[in-house]
Design a protein around this motif. Structure first.
Motif, PDB file in Angstrom:
ATOM      1  N   PHE A  72       8.162  -2.114  -1.964  1.00 14.82           N
ATOM      2  CA  PHE A  72       6.768  -1.741  -2.179  1.00 14.82           C
ATOM      3  C   PHE A  72       6.644  -0.536  -3.092  1.00 14.82           C
ATOM      4  O   PHE A  72       7.609   0.205  -3.293  1.00 14.82           O
ATOM      5  N   ASN A  73       5.453  -0.358  -3.645  1.00 17.46           N
ATOM      6  CA  ASN A  73       5.146   0.768  -4.515  1.00 17.46           C
ATOM      7  C   ASN A  73       5.300   2.056  -3.714  1.00 17.46           C
ATOM      8  O   ASN A  73       4.724   2.207  -2.646  1.00 17.46           O
ATOM      9  N   ALA A  76       2.012   4.146  -2.457  1.00 20.45           N
ATOM     10  CA  ALA A  76       0.850   3.372  -2.032  1.00 20.45           C
ATOM     11  C   ALA A  76       0.706   3.400  -0.515  1.00 20.45           C
ATOM     12  O   ALA A  76       1.649   3.671   0.216  1.00 20.45           O
ATOM     13  N   ILE A  90      -0.704  -1.178   3.751  1.00 19.99           N
ATOM     14  CA  ILE A  90      -0.652  -1.287   2.299  1.00 19.99           C
ATOM     15  C   ILE A  90      -1.377  -2.550   1.845  1.00 19.99           C
ATOM     16  O   ILE A  90      -1.473  -3.514   2.602  1.00 19.99           O
ATOM     17  N   ARG A  91      -1.907  -2.535   0.638  1.00 20.84           N
ATOM     18  CA  ARG A  91      -2.549  -3.714   0.071  1.00 20.84           C
ATOM     19  C   ARG A  91      -1.478  -4.630  -0.502  1.00 20.84           C
ATOM     20  O   ARG A  91      -0.426  -4.174  -0.946  1.00 20.84           O
ATOM     21  N   CYS A  93      -1.312  -6.167  -3.236  1.00 20.56           N
ATOM     22  CA  CYS A  93      -1.040  -5.931  -4.663  1.00 20.56           C
ATOM     23  C   CYS A  93      -0.049  -4.782  -4.878  1.00 20.56           C
ATOM     24  O   CYS A  93       0.524  -4.645  -5.965  1.00 20.56           O
ATOM     25  N   ASP A  94       0.192  -3.956  -3.875  1.00 23.07           N
ATOM     26  CA  ASP A  94       1.166  -2.862  -3.983  1.00 23.07           C
ATOM     27  C   ASP A  94       2.579  -3.290  -3.574  1.00 23.07           C
ATOM     28  O   ASP A  94       3.497  -2.481  -3.625  1.00 23.07           O
TER      29      ASP A  94
END
Length: 101
Positions: A72-73, A76, A90-91, A93-94
Motif C-alpha cells: 500500500f501507499n 495513505a 485505507i481507500r 485506490c491507495d
C-alpha cells in the motif's frame, strides 16, 4: 468492537513493530525510528467495504478480499489501534499491488 469499512474503504492489519533498541558496538543507543520510517508497506487485508459507487449509480466491487497480502501507499489512510493491534483504514485506490506466494 467491530470495524466494518464503508464504500471503497479497506481495513488492513499493520505488521507488529519490533520495539528493540538499536545499539552500536561501542554502546551508543540509537533512537527508535520515527513512525513514518518504521512503518512497513506490506499488510494483510482484514475487512473490505461494499465497493465504490460510480456516477451512473452502479457499484464497482473491490478487487481485494479478506486475507490478501497487499502493498500500500506509505502515507495513505488512517491508523487505528484496537486491543493493542494496529490497523489502517485505507481507500482501495491507495493499494498498489496484491502479493502472491
Amino acid at each position: 468492537m467491530i470495524i466494518e469499512p464503508i464504500g471503497d474503504n479497506i481495513l488492513i492489519q499493520l505488521p507488529r513493530e519490533e520495539s528493540k533498541e538499536n545499539k552500536t558496538q561501542s554502546g551508543i543507543l540509537l533512537p527508535k525510528k520515527t513512525e513514518a520510517e518504521a512503518r512497513k508497506d506490506i499488510a494483510t487485508v482484514v475487512a473490505v467495504g461494499s465497493g465504490r459507487i460510480l456516477n451512473d449509480g452502479s457499484s464497482l466491487k473491490p478487487v481485494v478480499k479478506a486475507g490478501d497480502k497487499v502493498l500500500f501507499n506509505k502515507y495513505a489512510g488512517t491508523i487505528l489501534s484496537l486491543d493493542g493491534v494496529e490497523y489502517l483504514l485505507i481507500r482501495e485506490c491507495d493499494l498498489l499491488a496484491i502479493l502472491h506466494e
